[in-house]
Design a protein around this motif. Structure first.
Motif, PDB file in Angstrom:
ATOM      1  N   GLU A  23       0.817  -1.206   0.000  1.00 24.32           N
ATOM      2  CA  GLU A  23       0.000   0.000   0.000  1.00 24.32           C
ATOM      3  C   GLU A  23       0.853   1.259   0.000  1.00 24.32           C
ATOM      4  O   GLU A  23       2.046   1.223   0.312  1.00 24.32           O
ATOM      5  CB  GLU A  23      -0.953   0.028   1.196  1.00 24.32           C
ATOM      6  CG  GLU A  23      -0.325  -0.236   2.536  1.00 24.32           C
ATOM      7  CD  GLU A  23      -0.273  -1.702   2.920  1.00 24.32           C
ATOM      8  OE1 GLU A  23       0.691  -2.063   3.641  1.00 24.32           O
ATOM      9  OE2 GLU A  23      -1.155  -2.480   2.500  1.00 24.32           O
ATOM     10  N   TYR A  24       0.192   2.344  -0.377  1.00 19.71           N
ATOM     11  CA  TYR A  24       0.733   3.687  -0.206  1.00 19.71           C
ATOM     12  C   TYR A  24      -0.056   4.298   0.953  1.00 19.71           C
ATOM     13  O   TYR A  24      -1.110   4.911   0.739  1.00 19.71           O
ATOM     14  CB  TYR A  24       0.552   4.518  -1.473  1.00 19.71           C
ATOM     15  CG  TYR A  24       1.413   4.086  -2.636  1.00 19.71           C
ATOM     16  CD1 TYR A  24       2.763   3.789  -2.461  1.00 19.71           C
ATOM     17  CD2 TYR A  24       0.882   4.006  -3.928  1.00 19.71           C
ATOM     18  CE1 TYR A  24       3.561   3.412  -3.539  1.00 19.71           C
ATOM     19  CE2 TYR A  24       1.681   3.634  -5.005  1.00 19.71           C
ATOM     20  CZ  TYR A  24       3.019   3.336  -4.803  1.00 19.71           C
ATOM     21  OH  TYR A  24       3.805   2.965  -5.861  1.00 19.71           O
ATOM     22  N   SER A  27      -1.463   7.837   0.914  1.00 20.43           N
ATOM     23  CA  SER A  27      -2.501   8.077  -0.098  1.00 20.43           C
ATOM     24  C   SER A  27      -3.738   7.227   0.143  1.00 20.43           C
ATOM     25  O   SER A  27      -4.685   7.256  -0.648  1.00 20.43           O
ATOM     26  CB  SER A  27      -1.943   7.800  -1.497  1.00 20.43           C
ATOM     27  OG  SER A  27      -0.973   8.760  -1.850  1.00 20.43           O
ATOM     28  N   GLY A  30      -4.066   0.855  -1.899  1.00 19.93           N
ATOM     29  CA  GLY A  30      -3.149  -0.273  -1.966  1.00 19.93           C
ATOM     30  C   GLY A  30      -3.681  -1.372  -2.854  1.00 19.93           C
ATOM     31  O   GLY A  30      -4.703  -1.207  -3.541  1.00 19.93           O
ATOM     32  N   LYS A 123      -1.210   9.273  -4.596  1.00 15.50           N
ATOM     33  CA  LYS A 123      -0.605   8.293  -5.484  1.00 15.50           C
ATOM     34  C   LYS A 123      -1.604   7.178  -5.747  1.00 15.50           C
ATOM     35  O   LYS A 123      -2.365   6.784  -4.854  1.00 15.50           O
ATOM     36  CB  LYS A 123       0.668   7.713  -4.863  1.00 15.50           C
ATOM     37  CG  LYS A 123       1.796   8.707  -4.687  1.00 15.50           C
ATOM     38  CD  LYS A 123       3.033   8.037  -4.109  1.00 15.50           C
ATOM     39  CE  LYS A 123       3.639   7.045  -5.086  1.00 15.50           C
ATOM     40  NZ  LYS A 123       4.917   6.495  -4.564  1.00 15.50           N
ATOM     41  N   LEU A 129       3.795  -0.872  -7.216  1.00 15.30           N
ATOM     42  CA  LEU A 129       3.086  -1.416  -6.061  1.00 15.30           C
ATOM     43  C   LEU A 129       2.638  -2.855  -6.325  1.00 15.30           C
ATOM     44  O   LEU A 129       2.662  -3.692  -5.419  1.00 15.30           O
ATOM     45  CB  LEU A 129       1.884  -0.536  -5.717  1.00 15.30           C
ATOM     46  CG  LEU A 129       1.382  -0.673  -4.276  1.00 15.30           C
ATOM     47  CD1 LEU A 129       2.436  -0.183  -3.289  1.00 15.30           C
ATOM     48  CD2 LEU A 129       0.086   0.092  -4.081  1.00 15.30           C
TER      49      LEU A 129
END
Length: 315
Positions: A23-24, A27, A30, A123, A129
């Motif tokens: 995940e981000y 942001s 994910g 993002k 990712l």
């Protein structure tokens, strides 16, 4: 569980599958990957009216393909489909895929939910990712809750994001003798989550004045004038099993698993949702399709109910 014949197990008790998430966090988005190195038969049933998906045409029983090497569930709406590129790259580097004269071609299916928040700096899940989720799958890194595809998931959005509750990613698995059936799901529904035994609301549209929750179906009847919810939702998941079933039979299992959605999500399968369920099998034991499909609906409902544990956090 009411049926003592079914024994609760871990999704990791199913051999032949690897699960990973990435995940981000900043942001709030994910992705989650399910890898089958050998390329297992897979079906899909899409009931929602707004799906974001990749390679779903290959899962049509009339299509020639009989093996999928990975399924990726992602946030990011259509942007999240880019995660499949990273998964393909990772698998190709490991020589996993459909053999051709030009080398292996990994078959990667993807479905995405809408967790965009309007922040221009947000993002989106991307190829990097997707590859990271694969690395984590081989490292055994997988988390439920506000992780992977469930990182930015919410439910009960008919009255807007201020009334919505947090959701997430969850799994639930059982065995019946040697048969094993598991569900994994990221719940991002426009509707509420209900207890099927007494119809009480467990998560969904928050009543900001009186606490508790607001009935989603009643809200739907009155709140849509001038509102556009078309791209803001979607519950995506997969059924994993060891039953010997082909793609056509797995498509039926995926369809039966949607009964699990309908038991606990109201409203469900609207044009505002892209509700999709995959079904994938390692094909190691004989089992009746009706038994597998019935269990699939049960474990899917149980997995969705687990996501209500995350509704107490602030969005």
């Amino acid at each position: 569980m009411k049926n003592s014949l079914l024994k609760e197990i871990s999704i990791f008790d199913l051999e032949g599958f690897k699960l990973g998430s990435a995940e981000y966090p900043d942001s709030h988005t994910g992705c989650t990957v399910i890898i089958s190195e050998k390329g297992y038969p897979t079906g899909i049933d899409i009931r929602g009216g707004a799906p974001a998906s990749r390679e779903s045409g290959l899962l049509n029983p009339l299509a020639a393909n009989d093996g999928v090497h990975a399924i990726i569930l992602s946030g990011g709406s259509a942007y999240g489909l880019d995660t499949a590129t990273g998964v393909m790259q990772y698998l190709a580097d490991k020589n996993i895929g459909f053999s051709t004269a030009a080398g292996v071609v990994p078959i990667v299916c993807a479905s995405c939910l809408f967790d965009l928040n309007g922040d221009p700096k947000q993002k989106h899940p991307d190829a990097f990712l997707g590859k990271q989720a694969c690395i984590h799958a081989y490292q055994g890194i997988f988390q439920e809750g506000r992780h992977g595809a469930g990182t930015g998931a919410t439910v009960g959005k008919i009255l807007g994001p201020s009334h919505a509750s947090q959701s997430g990613l969850a799994t639930y698995a059982v065995s019946l003798g040697e048969l094993k059936v598991a569900a994994i799901v990221a719940v991002n529904a426009v509707g509420n989550i209900y207890n099927p035994e007494n119809n009480t609301i467990l998560s969904g549209i928050k009543d900001l004045e009186n606490q508790g929750f607001i009935d989603a179906e009643e809200s739907l009847y009155t709140a849509l004038q001038g509102r556009d919810l078309f791209h803001q939702n979607t519950t995506i998941g997969a059924i994993l099993t060891n039953a010997k079933l082909d793609k056509t039979q797995l498509t039926k299992v995926a369809g039966m698993a949607h009964d699990g959605y309908a038991r606990v999500i109201k409203p469900v399968h609207t044009t505002f949702d892209g509700d999709s369920i995959y079904a994938m099998s390692s094909c190691t034991i004989e089992a009746d399709i009706n038994v597998v499909g019935t269990i699939a609906a049960n474990v899917m409902a149980k997995a969705i109910l687990k996501t209500t544990e995350y509704n107490k956090e602030n969005i």
